[in-house]
Write a protein that holds these residues in place. Structure first.
Motif, PDB file in Angstrom:
ATOM      1  N   LEU A  41       0.928  -1.120   0.109  1.00 41.69           N
ATOM      2  CA  LEU A  41       0.002  -0.181   0.210  1.00 41.69           C
ATOM      3  C   LEU A  41       0.916   1.096   0.221  1.00 41.69           C
ATOM      4  O   LEU A  41       0.725   2.099  -0.852  1.00 41.69           O
ATOM      5  CB  LEU A  41      -0.954   0.004   1.181  1.00 41.69           C
ATOM      6  N   ALA A  42       1.890   1.440   0.692  1.00 42.43           N
ATOM      7  CA  ALA A  42       3.072   2.476   1.041  1.00 42.43           C
ATOM      8  C   ALA A  42       3.423   2.506  -0.314  1.00 42.43           C
ATOM      9  O   ALA A  42       3.378   3.895  -1.024  1.00 42.43           O
ATOM     10  CB  ALA A  42       3.674   2.231   1.965  1.00 42.43           C
ATOM     11  N   THR A  43       4.028   1.413  -0.960  1.00 43.08           N
ATOM     12  CA  THR A  43       4.462   1.541  -2.312  1.00 43.08           C
ATOM     13  C   THR A  43       3.690   2.031  -3.325  1.00 43.08           C
ATOM     14  O   THR A  43       3.791   3.028  -4.350  1.00 43.08           O
ATOM     15  CB  THR A  43       4.996   0.379  -2.755  1.00 43.08           C
ATOM     16  N   GLY A  44       2.296   1.593  -3.336  1.00 41.99           N
ATOM     17  CA  GLY A  44       1.154   2.104  -4.351  1.00 41.99           C
ATOM     18  C   GLY A  44       0.891   3.476  -4.271  1.00 41.99           C
ATOM     19  O   GLY A  44       0.799   4.236  -5.111  1.00 41.99           O
ATOM     20  N   PHE A  45       0.576   3.864  -2.821  1.00 41.12           N
ATOM     21  CA  PHE A  45       0.591   5.365  -2.772  1.00 41.12           C
ATOM     22  C   PHE A  45       1.503   6.227  -3.338  1.00 41.12           C
ATOM     23  O   PHE A  45       1.455   7.258  -4.055  1.00 41.12           O
ATOM     24  CB  PHE A  45       0.379   5.697  -1.252  1.00 41.12           C
ATOM     25  N   THR A  46       2.860   5.855  -2.988  1.00 47.31           N
ATOM     26  CA  THR A  46       4.138   6.679  -3.592  1.00 47.31           C
ATOM     27  C   THR A  46       4.191   6.726  -5.069  1.00 47.31           C
ATOM     28  O   THR A  46       4.058   7.651  -5.500  1.00 47.31           O
ATOM     29  CB  THR A  46       5.418   6.017  -2.960  1.00 47.31           C
ATOM     30  N   VAL A  47       3.849   5.534  -5.428  1.00 43.72           N
ATOM     31  CA  VAL A  47       4.038   5.724  -6.988  1.00 43.72           C
ATOM     32  C   VAL A  47       2.923   6.451  -7.578  1.00 43.72           C
ATOM     33  O   VAL A  47       3.127   7.296  -8.670  1.00 43.72           O
ATOM     34  CB  VAL A  47       3.950   4.043  -7.463  1.00 43.72           C
ATOM     35  N   ASN A  48       1.907   6.086  -7.232  1.00 42.81           N
ATOM     36  CA  ASN A  48       0.536   6.890  -7.644  1.00 42.81           C
ATOM     37  C   ASN A  48       0.887   8.478  -7.784  1.00 42.81           C
ATOM     38  O   ASN A  48       0.304   9.022  -8.874  1.00 42.81           O
ATOM     39  CB  ASN A  48      -0.613   6.607  -6.770  1.00 42.81           C
ATOM     40  N   VAL A  49       1.222   9.018  -6.643  1.00 42.99           N
ATOM     41  CA  VAL A  49       1.538  10.483  -6.693  1.00 42.99           C
ATOM     42  C   VAL A  49       2.752  11.178  -7.402  1.00 42.99           C
ATOM     43  O   VAL A  49       2.838  12.129  -7.474  1.00 42.99           O
ATOM     44  CB  VAL A  49       1.360  11.086  -5.131  1.00 42.99           C
ATOM     45  N   THR A  50       3.615  10.034  -7.799  1.00 43.08           N
ATOM     46  CA  THR A  50       4.708  10.682  -8.346  1.00 43.08           C
ATOM     47  C   THR A  50       5.117  10.010  -9.886  1.00 43.08           C
ATOM     48  O   THR A  50       5.656  10.903 -10.583  1.00 43.08           O
ATOM     49  CB  THR A  50       6.058   9.911  -7.565  1.00 43.08           C
ATOM     50  N   ILE A  51       4.553   9.019 -10.368  1.00 46.96           N
ATOM     51  CA  ILE A  51       4.716   8.418 -11.593  1.00 46.96           C
ATOM     52  C   ILE A  51       3.728   9.160 -12.717  1.00 46.96           C
ATOM     53  O   ILE A  51       2.612   9.582 -12.135  1.00 46.96           O
ATOM     54  CB  ILE A  51       4.348   7.006 -11.635  1.00 46.96           C
ATOM     55  N   GLY A  52       4.239   9.525 -13.662  1.00 48.18           N
ATOM     56  CA  GLY A  52       3.359  10.279 -14.742  1.00 48.18           C
ATOM     57  C   GLY A  52       2.397   8.990 -15.315  1.00 48.18           C
ATOM     58  O   GLY A  52       2.628   8.175 -15.515  1.00 48.18           O
ATOM     59  N   TYR A  53       1.203   9.627 -15.538  1.00 46.73           N
ATOM     60  CA  TYR A  53       0.220   8.586 -15.933  1.00 46.73           C
ATOM     61  C   TYR A  53       0.489   7.850 -17.247  1.00 46.73           C
ATOM     62  O   TYR A  53       0.198   6.780 -17.437  1.00 46.73           O
ATOM     63  CB  TYR A  53      -1.115   9.272 -16.169  1.00 46.73           C
ATOM     64  N   ASP A  54       1.106   8.649 -18.171  1.00 48.42           N
ATOM     65  CA  ASP A  54       1.759   8.089 -19.531  1.00 48.42           C
ATOM     66  C   ASP A  54       3.038   8.251 -19.783  1.00 48.42           C
ATOM     67  O   ASP A  54       3.588   8.320 -20.825  1.00 48.42           O
ATOM     68  CB  ASP A  54       0.832   8.680 -20.725  1.00 48.42           C
ATOM     69  N   SER A  55       3.691   8.108 -18.671  1.00 49.74           N
ATOM     70  CA  SER A  55       5.409   8.225 -18.706  1.00 49.74           C
ATOM     71  C   SER A  55       5.675   6.913 -19.343  1.00 49.74           C
ATOM     72  O   SER A  55       6.994   7.093 -20.092  1.00 49.74           O
ATOM     73  CB  SER A  55       5.899   8.420 -17.298  1.00 49.74           C
ATOM     74  N   PHE A  89      -4.829   0.939  -6.050  1.00 49.83           N
ATOM     75  CA  PHE A  89      -6.346   0.396  -6.067  1.00 49.83           C
ATOM     76  C   PHE A  89      -6.425  -0.853  -5.914  1.00 49.83           C
ATOM     77  O   PHE A  89      -7.409  -1.606  -5.492  1.00 49.83           O
ATOM     78  CB  PHE A  89      -6.864   1.177  -7.069  1.00 49.83           C
ATOM     79  N   PHE A  90      -5.599  -1.586  -6.722  1.00 53.85           N
ATOM     80  CA  PHE A  90      -5.690  -3.156  -6.992  1.00 53.85           C
ATOM     81  C   PHE A  90      -5.168  -3.765  -5.494  1.00 53.85           C
ATOM     82  O   PHE A  90      -6.004  -4.590  -4.782  1.00 53.85           O
ATOM     83  CB  PHE A  90      -4.668  -3.679  -7.876  1.00 53.85           C
ATOM     84  N   ILE A  91      -4.225  -3.036  -4.757  1.00 55.65           N
ATOM     85  CA  ILE A  91      -3.911  -3.465  -3.359  1.00 55.65           C
ATOM     86  C   ILE A  91      -5.087  -3.116  -2.384  1.00 55.65           C
ATOM     87  O   ILE A  91      -5.582  -3.928  -1.351  1.00 55.65           O
ATOM     88  CB  ILE A  91      -2.523  -2.874  -2.960  1.00 55.65           C
ATOM     89  N   LEU A  92      -5.615  -2.273  -2.583  1.00 57.90           N
ATOM     90  CA  LEU A  92      -6.973  -1.778  -1.552  1.00 57.90           C
ATOM     91  C   LEU A  92      -7.997  -2.619  -1.803  1.00 57.90           C
ATOM     92  O   LEU A  92      -8.466  -3.280  -0.893  1.00 57.90           O
ATOM     93  CB  LEU A  92      -7.337  -0.354  -2.155  1.00 57.90           C
ATOM     94  N   GLY A  93      -8.335  -3.139  -2.862  1.00 61.41           N
ATOM     95  CA  GLY A  93      -9.377  -4.279  -3.277  1.00 61.41           C
ATOM     96  C   GLY A  93      -8.892  -5.686  -2.476  1.00 61.41           C
ATOM     97  O   GLY A  93      -9.779  -6.264  -2.089  1.00 61.41           O
ATOM     98  N   ILE A  94      -7.524  -5.860  -2.662  1.00 63.11           N
ATOM     99  CA  ILE A  94      -7.116  -7.100  -1.988  1.00 63.11           C
ATOM    100  C   ILE A  94      -7.213  -6.933  -0.397  1.00 63.11           C
ATOM    101  O   ILE A  94      -7.784  -7.724   0.131  1.00 63.11           O
ATOM    102  CB  ILE A  94      -5.431  -7.327  -2.239  1.00 63.11           C
TER     103      ILE A  94
END
Length: 337
Positions: free
Chosen positions: A164-178, A193-198
């Motif tokens: 989850l921590a990794t997912g949060f970090t990647v979400n707010v830093t990676i470009g949507y179409d980088s 969001f996938f991890i939140l579903g899990i």
């Protein structure tokens, strides 16, 4: 076609999500900026694809938890490839030439050439059907999750927290179409969001206290407020907006899934609608608009109605005749069913 009773709310949630997707895609003829500046558009787009990723994570965890023995990777890969990549390749391939020939009616024309054809199968910004980026993205997430599922069983709380921590970090830093190759950056963007579903599938029994009207209203208020703020481009607030929208729809689905009956005929067809709705959207809002002159909302209503019920009718017909028609069975296979 319908989910079992224990997954009734997920079936309803899938139906709700695909209806919202269709509505969001049907605002193209709105006179101001194709509807992009409307609150309705922003609310829907703030969470509708994260919601599908969330559902996929939930179902992945649900199915893996209820298996007595882990599924061999070769079997898992084959099933997910047929479900996601086969329809992706099939639809993108058969659409490339018609879309190239109809570039005069398209917002983003495609030049017919073999290199462009290959690019349309590999890159999100070159796809002949832009809607289908979800398929390779979720295929990547499912394969990643398969290999981490063994860790979930032994070190579940710690592993989930790290993911989850990794997912949060990647979400707010990676470009949507980088990274447009095979929607890799979009897969990483939606990983949280996938991890939140899990997580929800894992701890749902402990979160049932949230399944009430006060929680529903609270999530809606947070979603609405953060939607306004995130329009200015704040990534953290946008993430909170997406999570609030998912929470609102999930709680609402749990509360009303057994009470709202008029949508039950669409259950089990959300994937078919997702795959085929692009064609009716384009016809109603770009092709038809080139030869007629109605108010913008006429094209929107036509797009919503046809994008839900034409794929639904096709799916119903194929399933009805699949037991005695090879053509129907082959078409279902090519459409991931």
């Amino acid at each position: 076609m319908r989910q079992n009773k224990s997954l009734k709310f997920i079936s309803f949630l899938q139906t709700l999500a695909i209806i919202l997707v269709v509505i969001g895609h049907s605002l193209h003829e709105y006179p101001e900026n194709n509807g992009f500046s409307t609150l309705a558009y922003h609310l829907i787009y703030s969470f509708h694809m994260p919601l599908f990723i969330f559902i996929s994570g939930y179902l992945f965890r649900y199915t893996q938890t209820n298996k007595e023995t882990p599924q061999p990777y070769s079997t898992f890969f084959k099933k997910k490839f047929q479900r996601l990549i086969v329809p992706y390749l099939f639809l993108c391939a058969i659409t490339f030439i018609p879309r190239s020939l109809m570039s005069a009616y398209a917002d983003e024309p495609i030049e017919m050439s073999f290199p462009n054809f290959i690019s349309s199968l590999l890159y999100t910004d070159k796809m002949s059907i832009p809607y289908l980026w979800f398929l390779p993205a979720i295929f990547i997430l499912l394969n990643i999750s398969y290999f981490t599922n063994r860790l979930f069983r032994r070190l579940e709380p710690a592993i989930l927290f790290i993911l989850l921590a990794t997912g949060f970090t990647v979400n707010v830093t990676i470009g949507y179409d980088s990274i447009t190759l095979l929607a890799i950056s979009r897969a990483l963007f939606h990983f949280v969001f996938f991890i939140l579903g899990i997580c929800y599938a894992t701890y749902q029994h402990k979160l049932n206290v949230l399944n009430n009207i006060p929680s529903l209203l609270t999530f809606f208020a947070i979603w609405l407020c953060t939607a306004f703020i995130s329009r200015n481009g704040n990534e953290v607030v946008a993430l909170l907006c997406s999570i609030s929208g998912i929470a609102f729809c999930t709680v609402m689905s749990i509360l009303v899934a057994d009470k709202i009956k008029f949508l039950t005929h669409l259950e089990g067809f959300s994937f078919m609608i997702y795959l085929l709705s692009w064609y009716t959207e384009i016809f109603c809002q770009q092709v038809l608009h080139s030869f007629t002159d109605f108010a913008w909302w006429v094209y929107t209503i036509l797009a919503i109605a046809t994008s839900i019920y034409v794929p639904w009718a096709i799916g119903k017909t194929l399933f009805r005749y699949s037991s005695r028609s090879k053509i129907a069975r082959h078409m279902l296979f090519l459409l991931g069913h």
